[in-house]
Each structure stands twice: as C-alpha cells, then as structure tokens.
Write a protein that holds these residues in place. Structure first.
Motif, short mmCIF file in Angstrom:
data_model
loop_
_atom_site.label_atom_id
_atom_site.label_comp_id
_atom_site.label_asym_id
_atom_site.label_seq_id
_atom_site.Cartn_x
_atom_site.Cartn_y
_atom_site.Cartn_z
N PHE A 1 0.84 -1.20 0.00
CA PHE A 1 0.00 0.00 0.00
C PHE A 1 0.87 1.25 0.00
CE2 PHE A 1 -3.33 -2.91 1.49
CZ PHE A 1 -4.42 -2.45 0.77
N GLY A 2 1.98 1.20 0.73
CA GLY A 2 2.90 2.33 0.73
C GLY A 2 3.49 2.59 -0.64
N VAL A 3 3.85 1.51 -1.35
CA VAL A 3 4.39 1.65 -2.70
C VAL A 3 3.35 2.25 -3.64
CG1 VAL A 3 5.33 0.41 -4.70
CG2 VAL A 3 6.00 -0.27 -2.37
N LEU A 4 2.09 1.79 -3.53
CA LEU A 4 1.04 2.27 -4.43
C LEU A 4 0.67 3.73 -4.18
CD1 LEU A 4 -1.36 -0.84 -4.51
CD2 LEU A 4 0.18 -0.05 -6.31
N THR A 5 0.96 4.23 -2.98
CA THR A 5 0.59 5.62 -2.67
C THR A 5 1.79 6.57 -2.74
OG1 THR A 5 0.80 5.07 -0.29
CG2 THR A 5 -1.41 5.03 -1.25
N LEU A 6 2.94 6.07 -3.20
CA LEU A 6 4.07 6.97 -3.43
C LEU A 6 3.70 8.01 -4.49
CD1 LEU A 6 7.05 4.43 -3.55
CD2 LEU A 6 6.86 6.35 -1.96
N THR B 1 4.33 6.85 -7.98
CA THR B 1 3.39 5.83 -8.47
C THR B 1 2.09 6.48 -8.91
OG1 THR B 1 4.34 4.25 -6.89
CG2 THR B 1 2.24 3.66 -7.92
N LEU B 2 1.58 7.40 -8.10
CA LEU B 2 0.30 8.05 -8.41
C LEU B 2 0.37 8.88 -9.69
CD1 LEU B 2 -0.63 9.20 -4.79
CD2 LEU B 2 -1.75 7.38 -6.08
N SER B 3 1.53 9.48 -9.95
CA SER B 3 1.65 10.31 -11.15
C SER B 3 1.94 9.50 -12.40
CB SER B 3 2.76 11.35 -10.94
OG SER B 3 4.01 10.71 -10.74
N ARG B 4 2.46 8.30 -12.22
CA ARG B 4 2.88 7.48 -13.37
C ARG B 4 1.73 6.69 -13.98
NH1 ARG B 4 7.91 3.10 -13.43
NH2 ARG B 4 7.67 2.46 -15.62
N ILE C 1 3.05 6.53 6.28
CA ILE C 1 2.24 5.86 7.31
C ILE C 1 2.15 4.37 7.02
CG2 ILE C 1 0.01 5.80 8.48
CD1 ILE C 1 -0.45 8.69 7.61
N TYR C 2 1.93 4.02 5.75
CA TYR C 2 1.86 2.60 5.38
C TYR C 2 3.21 1.90 5.62
CZ TYR C 2 -2.76 2.80 3.18
OH TYR C 2 -4.11 2.90 2.95
#
Length: 416
Positions: free
Chosen positions: A299-304, A307-310, A385-386
């Motif tokens: 979840f932490g990786v997905l909310t970096l 990641t969100l911009s890519r 946080i994740y």
C-alpha cells in the motif's frame, strides 16, 4: 441431522443482515468524507463505534452465559432494524448530522456486541466438534457472499440515491434476519442466580483467568493486541481515505474494490471448507499471517507520489484489485484456524465470557490505532504511514508465530 437445520437457519439470518450492513458500511465513510473531507472526523466516527464496543464486551459475554443466546440474536436483529429505519426517516427529512451519526454508532456498537459475542458462542453447541473447521469456513462464506454484492451495491446506491435508501435496505434486512432466526432450535443451560456487583466481577474474572491461563489463547490475545494497534484501524481509517482522497476513486470504484477483497476471502474459505478441511491448517496459518501483514507495505508503494503520477486511475484500480484479492484470500487462513481452536478449547458454560474477554483484550488496543491514524493523516504523507505500520506489523507477525505453541488435533482435544 438436526444440527444442519439449525446451522442453516443461523446462516440464513446472517446472510440477509450482513447484506444490508455491508451496503451501509461502504456508504458511511463516503458520507462522512463528502460532508467533511476530514480524515480526523472519520477516525472519530470509528472511535464512537469502537469504544462502546470495548466497554460492553465483558458484560455482553456475561449476558450470553445467563440469557438464551438465540433470544439475544433475535432481539438484537429486531432492535437494530428499528434503529436503522429511524435513521432512514431522519435522512429522508434532511435532518441527518454528524452528531446523529455519532449517536447511532454508539447504539449500534452496543447492539452489535450483544448479538456477536453471545451468539458466536452458539456454533460449537450446534455443530459436532469434528465439523467445526468446515462449519466455520462455510459460515465465513455465508458472511462474505453478501459482502461481495453489498459494497458494489453500496457505492452505486449511494452515488445515485444517497444514504436514505441504504439505511432503509439495511433496516429491512435486520428485520428479515430476526424473523428467520426465531425458528432455530437451541437449548442452553444458562447460569442462574441474582446478579450482584460482586458476582458480576467474579464471573468476568473467571473468563479472564480461563483465557490467561490457557497457553494458546494467551499468546493469541497478546499477538492480537499488538497487531490490532496497526492493522484493523488502518482499514477503518487509512484505507477509505486512501481510495477516495488520495487515489481519487469514485464511489462506484470504491464499492467494487470492497467486493474484490471479498472475492479473495470467498476463495480462501472455499478451499478451507473443501481441500484443507482435514489438514493441519494451523501450520498454514502461521505462514499466511506474516505474508498478509507484510502486504501492507505494498500500500505504501502504491501511494508513493511517483506511483500516483505514473499510472492512470484504471491501472491503479488493477493494482489495488490484485492486492486486495490476495489479502482477502490469506486473511481467511488466519481467522478460521484461530476461531476453531478457541471453540474447541473453551467449554460452553464459560464460552460467552471467555469470548468476550478474548475480544476485549484483542480489540482494546484498536482505539489507540484509530486515534493515531487520525492524527497521522493530518500530519504525515500517507505512503510513510503505510511503510511505518507495515514494517511494525511484519516484525510483530514474526514474533507472534515464534512464540505460538502447537495446538491439539480434534481427536486429541476430544480425548482430553
């Protein structure tokens, strides 16, 4: 064959009521976020539900050992149905407020405990001991099937019709559930005698002493206390905030993701009820626990921010879907074995109190996590946080399985 009929009636009641509750469970966070856009207020909403549950837990177990558990099941379904229908009327009149939602959370918490703790102790009295793994897996599927439909329906219904229709559906589902449960045949040797304050304290203490003196249950409680600071509050506060405010999923996509988690859980329960029903699921549970806890790091990786911009919204939807299916699958290989061992190892005359103590101690740390995440959401980047929570959970899981003793087989348990 009589136990199968009673088991089916319990399952039917659960099926109907959980369908309505799963629709509402998705809609409430959406409503709060739409009204306030505040992670801290959503955390407060969770606390108004969690704290009364913790306070009443030991008394709910005491009541379940003194009042017929079937009667409690029926009464609580009817009362919850009436409460939620009143909420539907308030919403219809456009009088719904955060304060009313807080009050409803408190009342639902009390009634949910008076339903779940005493009636959760009924299953081992109805089902033969050697069938408990299969029965709990089937009950898990019964609990999950409406949740497969409910979240997606909740997202769609909330998006198109608002909260009042959702309250109405949930209220009616509780009333239907209560009616079906009236036909269960269940006999219980309840504890007798007038209750004094001294006796209340003594009987609650008996449940506490039983749990704490049992080597397996004691380790389960300690592990659950540590894990529940970070994991359960994460999915009550952090997860819905992530999907709606960070990734910007629509209400419909939010509901579909809730359903996708249930798909994984259904697959896990199906395998437990069939292929793994007579296998040593305790060993599988130990491996699954550490794996599912470490998945929080993803979840932490997905909310970096990178990641969100890519990735676009639908690519993110696929990533979250894959992760949630896997988590739903693995969670069942943790929950079902723990539930079975508790049922096998606890005598019926103390089961209500022991279960309430188990739940009280396991969930007593959750408000700490809820409050913590509410503060962190307003002060720290969500991916951090994740990473923090996932790292702590992974270490905790390793320590838990290291100290957890082996459990007896059903045959060994029966011979004791």
């Amino acid at each position: 064959m009589g136990w199968k009929k009673n088991f089916a009636l319990i399952a039917l009641g659960r099926l109907v009521s959980i369908l309505g509750s799963s629709i509402q469970a998705v809609a409430i966070p959406l409503l709060v976020l739409d009204l306030t856009h505040s992670g801290s207020i959503m955390a407060k909403m969770a606390l108004f539900y969690m704290i009364p549950r913790i306070i009443i837990m030991p008394f709910a177990g005491l009541i379940g050992d003194r009042i017929n558990r079937k009667h409690l099941m029926v009464w609580m379904d009817y009362l919850r149905g009436i409460l939620v229908i009143i909420l539907a009327y308030i919403a219809y009149k456009d009088l719904l407020s955060i304060g009313i939602l807080y009050l409803s959370q408190i009342l639902m918490a009390i009634m949910d405990n008076l339903f779940m703790i005493p009636t959760g102790a009924m299953i081992p009295d109805i089902v033969p001991k050697e069938q408990l793994t299969r029965a709990n897996s089937i009950m898990g599927m019964i609990n999950l099937i409406p949740q497969l439909i409910g979240p997606a329906a909740g997202g769609v219904l909330y998006g198109f019709y608002g909260i009042k229709i959702i309250f109405l559906i949930n209220g009616l589902s509780f009333l239907i559930s209560g009616f079906s449960e009236m036909f269960i045949e269940y006999h219980q040797n309840v504890l007798k005698g007038a209750l004094t304050l001294k006796k209340v304290v003594l009987e609650i203490k008996e449940g506490l002493v039983f749990v704490w003196s049992h080597s397996i249950l004691r380790i389960i409680v300690l592990g659950a206390m540590a894990i529940n600071v970070f994991l359960s509050p994460m999915f009550q506060v952090l997860y819905p905030y992530t999907l709606r405010e960070v990734v910007k999923f629509s209400p419909q996509q939010f509901g579909y993701l809730e359903s996708i988690f249930i798909v994984g859980a259904l697959i896990g329960n199906t395998l437990l009820a069939t292929f793994f029903a007579k296998r040593d699921v305790w060993k599988i549970m130990k491996r699954s626990l550490v794996f599912v806890l470490s998945l929080v790091l993803i979840f932490g990786v997905l909310t970096l921010p990178g990641t969100l911009s890519r990735f676009n919204i639908w690519e993110m939807f696929i990533f979250f879907s894959t992760l949630l299916v896997l988590m739903g699958f693995l969670v069942q290989f943790v929950d079902v074995p723990i539930e079975v061992i508790f049922q096998r190892e606890t005598p019926t005359e103390i089961r209500g109190r022991a279960f309430s103590i188990l739940m009280l101690m396991a969930q007593g740390t959750m408000p700490i996590g809820i409050a913590m995440y509410g503060v962190l959401l307003d002060t720290m980047a969500i991916h951090k946080i994740y990473f923090l929570g996932g790292g702590i959970l992974t270490v905790t899981g390793i320590l838990f399985i290291t100290f957890l003793p082996n459990v007896p087989t059903p045959e060994e348990s029966s011979s004791q």
